[in-house]
Design a protein around this motif. Sequence first.
Motif, PDB file in Angstrom:
ATOM      1  N   HIS A  63       0.807  -1.219   0.000  1.00 29.16           N
ATOM      2  CA  HIS A  63       0.000   0.000   0.000  1.00 29.16           C
ATOM      3  C   HIS A  63       0.845   1.278   0.000  1.00 29.16           C
ATOM      4  N   GLY A  64       2.153   1.170  -0.228  1.00 30.51           N
ATOM      5  CA  GLY A  64       3.008   2.350  -0.242  1.00 30.51           C
ATOM      6  C   GLY A  64       3.264   2.937   1.126  1.00 30.51           C
ATOM      7  N   LEU A  65       3.178   2.106   2.170  1.00 31.80           N
ATOM      8  CA  LEU A  65       3.295   2.599   3.544  1.00 31.80           C
ATOM      9  C   LEU A  65       4.747   2.901   3.913  1.00 31.80           C
ATOM     10  N   LYS A  66       4.926   3.939   4.728  1.00 32.10           N
ATOM     11  CA  LYS A  66       6.207   4.255   5.358  1.00 32.10           C
ATOM     12  C   LYS A  66       5.953   4.514   6.840  1.00 32.10           C
ATOM     13  N   GLY A  67       7.004   4.466   7.618  1.00 33.81           N
ATOM     14  CA  GLY A  67       6.859   4.743   9.041  1.00 33.81           C
ATOM     15  C   GLY A  67       6.746   6.225   9.320  1.00 33.81           C
ATOM     16  N   VAL A  68       6.043   6.566  10.429  1.00 37.02           N
ATOM     17  CA  VAL A  68       5.920   7.977  10.819  1.00 37.02           C
ATOM     18  C   VAL A  68       6.109   8.181  12.314  1.00 37.02           C
ATOM     19  N   GLY A  69       6.092   7.092  13.104  1.00 35.48           N
ATOM     20  CA  GLY A  69       6.005   7.225  14.552  1.00 35.48           C
ATOM     21  C   GLY A  69       7.086   8.065  15.191  1.00 35.48           C
ATOM     22  N   GLU A  70       8.330   7.941  14.726  1.00 38.01           N
ATOM     23  CA  GLU A  70       9.433   8.651  15.356  1.00 38.01           C
ATOM     24  C   GLU A  70       9.757   9.977  14.669  1.00 38.01           C
ATOM     25  N   GLY A  71       9.180  10.198  13.491  1.00 38.14           N
ATOM     26  CA  GLY A  71       9.629  11.302  12.655  1.00 38.14           C
ATOM     27  C   GLY A  71       9.542  12.671  13.290  1.00 38.14           C
ATOM     28  N   GLY A  72       8.429  12.976  13.946  1.00 36.90           N
ATOM     29  CA  GLY A  72       8.253  14.325  14.474  1.00 36.90           C
ATOM     30  C   GLY A  72       9.302  14.741  15.471  1.00 36.90           C
ATOM     31  N   ALA A  73       9.946  13.768  16.140  1.00 29.58           N
ATOM     32  CA  ALA A  73      10.923  14.078  17.184  1.00 29.58           C
ATOM     33  C   ALA A  73      12.309  14.377  16.643  1.00 29.58           C
ATOM     34  N   ILE A  74      12.546  14.136  15.364  1.00 26.21           N
ATOM     35  CA  ILE A  74      13.910  14.197  14.848  1.00 26.21           C
ATOM     36  C   ILE A  74      14.392  15.623  14.609  1.00 26.21           C
ATOM     37  N   ALA A  75      13.567  16.461  14.002  1.00 25.27           N
ATOM     38  CA  ALA A  75      14.033  17.759  13.498  1.00 25.27           C
ATOM     39  C   ALA A  75      13.947  18.941  14.454  1.00 25.27           C
ATOM     40  N   PRO A  76      13.081  18.943  15.487  1.00 31.12           N
ATOM     41  CA  PRO A  76      12.917  20.181  16.267  1.00 31.12           C
ATOM     42  C   PRO A  76      14.194  20.720  16.895  1.00 31.12           C
ATOM     43  N   SER A  77      15.078  19.856  17.399  1.00 32.00           N
ATOM     44  CA  SER A  77      16.305  20.375  18.021  1.00 32.00           C
ATOM     45  C   SER A  77      17.109  21.196  17.031  1.00 32.00           C
ATOM     46  N   ALA A  78      17.260  20.661  15.817  1.00 33.09           N
ATOM     47  CA  ALA A  78      18.037  21.371  14.804  1.00 33.09           C
ATOM     48  C   ALA A  78      17.346  22.654  14.379  1.00 33.09           C
ATOM     49  N   ALA A  79      16.050  22.581  14.099  1.00 38.42           N
ATOM     50  CA  ALA A  79      15.326  23.760  13.639  1.00 38.42           C
ATOM     51  C   ALA A  79      15.328  24.861  14.700  1.00 38.42           C
ATOM     52  N   LEU A  80      15.106  24.492  15.956  1.00 38.13           N
ATOM     53  CA  LEU A  80      15.017  25.496  17.020  1.00 38.13           C
ATOM     54  C   LEU A  80      16.381  26.100  17.338  1.00 38.13           C
ATOM     55  N   VAL A  81      17.429  25.291  17.409  1.00 35.95           N
ATOM     56  CA  VAL A  81      18.747  25.848  17.717  1.00 35.95           C
ATOM     57  C   VAL A  81      19.252  26.691  16.546  1.00 35.95           C
ATOM     58  N   ASN A  82      18.979  26.268  15.323  1.00 37.96           N
ATOM     59  CA  ASN A  82      19.328  27.115  14.185  1.00 37.96           C
ATOM     60  C   ASN A  82      18.597  28.445  14.258  1.00 37.96           C
ATOM     61  N   ALA A  83      17.331  28.420  14.704  1.00 36.11           N
ATOM     62  CA  ALA A  83      16.576  29.668  14.846  1.00 36.11           C
ATOM     63  C   ALA A  83      17.160  30.536  15.955  1.00 36.11           C
ATOM     64  N   ILE A  84      17.563  29.900  17.052  1.00 27.66           N
ATOM     65  CA  ILE A  84      18.174  30.665  18.152  1.00 27.66           C
ATOM     66  C   ILE A  84      19.472  31.316  17.682  1.00 27.66           C
ATOM     67  N   ASN A  85      20.303  30.543  16.978  1.00 34.00           N
ATOM     68  CA  ASN A  85      21.565  31.095  16.485  1.00 34.00           C
ATOM     69  C   ASN A  85      21.330  32.191  15.447  1.00 34.00           C
ATOM     70  N   ASP A  86      20.279  32.029  14.634  1.00 23.77           N
ATOM     71  CA  ASP A  86      19.922  33.075  13.679  1.00 23.77           C
ATOM     72  C   ASP A  86      19.514  34.344  14.418  1.00 23.77           C
ATOM     73  N   ALA A  87      18.738  34.181  15.488  1.00 21.77           N
ATOM     74  CA  ALA A  87      18.296  35.341  16.269  1.00 21.77           C
ATOM     75  C   ALA A  87      19.478  36.046  16.924  1.00 21.77           C
ATOM     76  N   MET A  88      20.475  35.283  17.366  1.00 26.33           N
ATOM     77  CA  MET A  88      21.603  35.871  18.094  1.00 26.33           C
ATOM     78  C   MET A  88      22.730  36.337  17.162  1.00 26.33           C
ATOM     79  N   THR A  89      22.494  36.296  15.853  1.00 27.40           N
ATOM     80  CA  THR A  89      23.518  36.752  14.905  1.00 27.40           C
ATOM     81  C   THR A  89      24.014  38.159  15.211  1.00 27.40           C
ATOM     82  N   PRO A  90      23.126  39.137  15.511  1.00 27.48           N
ATOM     83  CA  PRO A  90      23.632  40.480  15.842  1.00 27.48           C
ATOM     84  C   PRO A  90      24.549  40.507  17.060  1.00 27.48           C
ATOM     85  N   LEU A  91      24.397  39.505  17.940  1.00 30.73           N
ATOM     86  CA  LEU A  91      25.227  39.451  19.144  1.00 30.73           C
ATOM     87  C   LEU A  91      26.518  38.661  18.917  1.00 30.73           C
ATOM     88  N   GLY A  92      26.573  37.897  17.843  1.00 30.34           N
ATOM     89  CA  GLY A  92      27.749  37.066  17.578  1.00 30.34           C
ATOM     90  C   GLY A  92      27.824  35.829  18.443  1.00 30.34           C
TER      91      GLY A  92
END
Length: 785
Positions: free
Chosen positions: A728-757
């Motif tokens: 049926h073309g199935l793939k797993g999804v159970g763990e997926g949502g937990a993988i990316a938030p750390s990277a996305a959020l820390v990249n956003a924090i570092n982007d926000a702190m760019t003026p501060l270096g």
Amino acid sequence: MVNAGPGEGIGARVLRKEDARHLRGRGRFVGDIRIPGMLEVSFLRSPVAHAIIRDRQKPAGFEGCVFFNDDMDGVSPITTRSSIPGYKVSAYPALATDRVRFVGEAIAMCVAANRAAAEDLCELVEVQYEELDPIVTCAAGRVPGVTPLHKEWADNLFLRTSFDQGMDEVIASAPLVVELELSTARQVMHPMEGKGLVAWWDHRAGQLIVHTSTQVPHLIRIGLAECLGIPQAVIRVDPPDVGGGFGYKCLLMPEEVAVAWLAYKKKGAFRWIEDRREHLTAGANARQHEYKIKAYADKRGRLLGLDADIAIDCGAYSVWPFSACLEAAQAGGNLPGPYDLQAYRCSTFSVATNKPPFAPYRGVARPGVCFAIELTIDAIAKAVGREAWEVRLENLVAASAMPYTNITRKFYDSGDYPASLLEVKRMIDFDRIRKEPRRDAKGRYLGVGFATYTEQSAHGTKVFAQWGLPLVPGFDQAHVKLTPDGALEVKAGIHTIGQGLETTLAQIAHEQTRVPLKNIRVTLGDTANTPFSTGAYASRGIVMSGGAVSVAAEIVAGRIKSIAAHLLQVSAEDVGFRDGGIFAGEASVSYEDVGRAWYMRPDQLPDNVDRGGLEATGAYKPLVDTGVFSYASHAAYIAVDAETGLVEILDYAICEDCGTMVNPMIVDGQTIGGAAQGVGTALFEESPYDDNGQPLASTLLDYLLPGPTELPRFRIMHMETPSPYSAHGLKGVGEGGAIAPSAALVNAINDAMTPLGATISQIPASPERILSAIAAVRPKLDDAA
């Protein structure tokens, strides 16, 4: 004849069948089980991280209620072997033998009429320790000549691996080199229900019955049989409802061995339920990684090669059956993620320390490697002076309808990684954000972060064999039966831990048979009543067990049509399912008619009827068993208060593709739940240890979990690219949502702190760490001013 269903099959947003009991408090968990004469168990646990046990004494008058390892005759330690050259075996005893290797290791098992009395009994047990210097960091464990935790080892590594393809040429020619040191914090799993079991001797059946909170009941039976030295046929593992697993309940734990031995030996009933403090200090931990990365790129930021050193703090013992080295194998193999590389070199070090063992927590190593590679991409973008999403887009593998080969993968499912990134960029309206001021009215710094990942799910035989694990999954099995009254029974050896399998497996069975969902009953996990499955882990449930249910249900559907055709006096090709019945033109029979004919009125059937009956066991694994690949992109828009270090998530967008969605409502729930966990990993959750190996987060006052006020409204978009390899073309999804938030959020924090270096290179990105990062650059800012 084309089947026309009532909209309850694959793709339907039907309500979860299991919610009816859980929302009314009618579930049955380990804590709800009462066996006549049942006694309660408590464990005396080590207060020190590393010590030789010089003496232990049972309290006078209670000798028959206290058990040490020496009392457990015939019990073998939990031993996880591997076929990987260089792997070192550790013997994990059910109760400590001559030494303890982490705070919380069980030393004595105390039994009483209730838990309070059993805990009081623990306090009367006397143990004398000769403390040894603990190893509490990866660096300390890798020092040449360090005394190993296990005396038969030559060094302190469970395993060291290395991989090198084409790096020397890239190093010699790449115009840009970016170096990063990154780390992730140790975490615990925190299911709503902790570990626990009831074990009792069934005199009538002559069996040890184990009701344990587990994701892998058939594997637990195998492990218990090995440790207790008794045949598997003597053990029945019958798991009740399970209040969350997250990989913690994939393991055979010492407490399970000890309590099962007690029930087998004493021919009685005994229960142990983990309390929250035990979970925080003695339960299996996860995700403590250290990365040293050199990334080589061209002048536009095109990634040419990665050179990585990955150290994993694995704790004191190897867990069964996944070993201490699964984390490192996942980290090394997954680090490049969905990015195209010419070259890759990676060394991994699985280090033994005086901490609780590792467990395959949700997403295993992938949140850590996603954090590492995505921060690397942002660092490259900063070095070449371009927007991070642009560099990320150019490095993502191009969309393809066919599998292809790259450095670390043999097969990928079709998918469009760049499209998912562009979609989340649009969802948060990045172009508008960049035109606005970088600080809000409160003076907070604003930033945007992106992350894209690919998740290998439903890992199959070839992958687990390559990892050298002692148990290698093959075909999952399921049993489907039409009953005499026209209902459908579905049985599978996997177990439900909150992921909605009772509903989604019923939907797949309905897709094949069109029996109304209300008439489909799903039984999971009981080793006496379900066919074998290695269980629920690695986002494999819907692919593997769903595939098995589909195979078995398809066989039964064919037999239903055959019998219905005889009753209707037409050929089987003219029969189809519609509107809850079985039709040939306008004539119809019911499922009950078919069931009655087979079971109760066989005189109505011809002699040449299919003798397989109205039940079948089906076995399944995907055509390509290296796993199927789901993926997603996440984007976070955040505000950082430079005076307090607090982070507010203003917007969060997810574009995910898990192939064909059996139940989109359940997919949304899995994605949101995973993303909430990811926020905890990114900003809150940490299990620190001091120099003596003492855990510093032993209560929920110290171990922080995100609540509703800390979580954003996750906005989700689905792309649906069916896998060409799975049913049926199935793939797993159970763990997926937990993988990316750390990277996305820390990249956003570092982007926000760019003026501060200032930059963050460690998670969780707590207020303390953010303020420390800002303080580290403030003297430079003051000098510049």
